[in-house]
Design an enzyme around this catalytic site. Structure first.
Site, PDB file in Angstrom:
ATOM      1  CG  PHE A 115       9.442  -0.250   0.443  1.00 38.03           C
ATOM      2  CD1 PHE A 115       9.059  -0.633   1.724  1.00 38.03           C
ATOM      3  CD2 PHE A 115       9.343  -1.186  -0.584  1.00 38.03           C
ATOM      4  CE1 PHE A 115       8.584  -1.919   1.972  1.00 38.03           C
ATOM      5  CE2 PHE A 115       8.874  -2.471  -0.340  1.00 38.03           C
ATOM      6  CZ  PHE A 115       8.492  -2.840   0.940  1.00 38.03           C
ATOM      7  CE1 TYR A 165       6.028   3.716   4.043  1.00 36.70           C
ATOM      8  CE2 TYR A 165       6.827   5.110   2.268  1.00 36.70           C
ATOM      9  CZ  TYR A 165       7.025   4.075   3.151  1.00 36.70           C
ATOM     10  OH  TYR A 165       8.223   3.391   3.159  1.00 36.70           O
ATOM     11  CG  HIS A 187       7.543  -6.403   4.828  1.00 37.42           C
ATOM     12  ND1 HIS A 187       7.711  -5.194   5.476  1.00 37.42           N
ATOM     13  CD2 HIS A 187       6.851  -6.136   3.700  1.00 37.42           C
ATOM     14  CE1 HIS A 187       7.148  -4.247   4.754  1.00 37.42           C
ATOM     15  NE2 HIS A 187       6.622  -4.781   3.673  1.00 37.42           N
ATOM     16  CG  ASP A 204      -2.284  -0.038   1.109  1.00 36.89           C
ATOM     17  OD1 ASP A 204      -2.709  -0.408   0.009  1.00 36.89           O
ATOM     18  OD2 ASP A 204      -3.018   0.282   2.055  1.00 36.89           O
TER      19      ASP A 204
END
Length: 221
Positions: free
Chosen positions: A78, A67, A187, A65
């Site tokens: 990211f 931020y 992750h 998703d």
């Protein structure tokens, strides 16, 4: 909302843009952006594609998703805008690069310079409502980004796919592992990284080792 996307992507994804689900998705997104604060800005929704043309893709990193905090998302997974504090996952990505490549920790969390070198920083869902993680999931973005991954897999060769965490690994079923390199790990979020599933994966040096082996320019991480 007109889809402004790099011409190479526009060509290979033409059929997707004409499918009923995509028309419904765009209608939903237009309404959401009109009625709520959403991220990233409208002009940055397809930034991952506009910074990394279809012809230039060498590496694919899959996020989940965007931020959902003020001024964070810039359309690349990211990544955050210049001057924005680094979120925890990005901090752990940079820490791994520090150890793996012996590089200093960067000041900016903006990863546009990765994208400009051929790294497709693809979120599975390209938009989100302010403060509401996952709010634009299951409206068509996942179908679209599945098609993107499959298109890369089918039409290109020797791409490095970096799949971090369970969600990204599930997306990996769209990839032909005979024609591409797939590197997986936990992750980079603190929950996973602090349990030992992220640090030490050396994905950045391994990517460059492979690119060098096939005579492609390496990524300046």
């Amino acid at each position: 909302m007109e889809v402004t996307i790099e011409k190479g992507w526009k060509k290979v994804l033409k059929d997707e843009f004409e499918k009923p689900y995509f028309e419904r998705l765009i209608k939903f997104i237009k309404t959401e952006y009109k009625q709520n604060t959403c991220y990233p800005k409208g002009g940055e929704i397809f930034a991952a594609f506009n910074h990394c043309s279809f012809d230039d893709v060498k590496v694919v990193i899959i996020g989940q998703d965007p931020y959902h905090g003020l001024n964070q998302a810039n359309g690349l997974c990211f990544s955050v805008h210049d001057g924005i504090s680094h979120p925890p996952s990005l901090i752990n990505i940079f820490k791994e690069i520090e150890k793996d490549l012996n590089k200093p920790y960067p000041r900016s969390g903006n990863l546009e310079f990765w994208a400009d070198q051929g790294v497709l920083l693809l979120n599975a869902t390209l938009t989100v409502r302010n403060g509401m993680a996952g709010s634009h999931q299951k409206h068509g973005w996942e179908e679209f980004t599945d098609a993107v991954i499959k298109t890369i897999s089918d039409k290109k060769e020797n791409i490095v796919f970096l799949l971090w965490g369970g969600f990204a690994k599930k997306k990996g079923n769209k990839i032909n592992n005979k024609n591409h390199i797939i590197l997986t790990s936990g992750h980079p979020s603190p929950l996973s990284a602090n349990r030992g599933y992220w640090f030490g994966n050396r994905h950045f040096s391994k990517t460059n080792e492979y690119l060098k082996k096939i005579d492609r320019s390496q990524i300046d991480w």
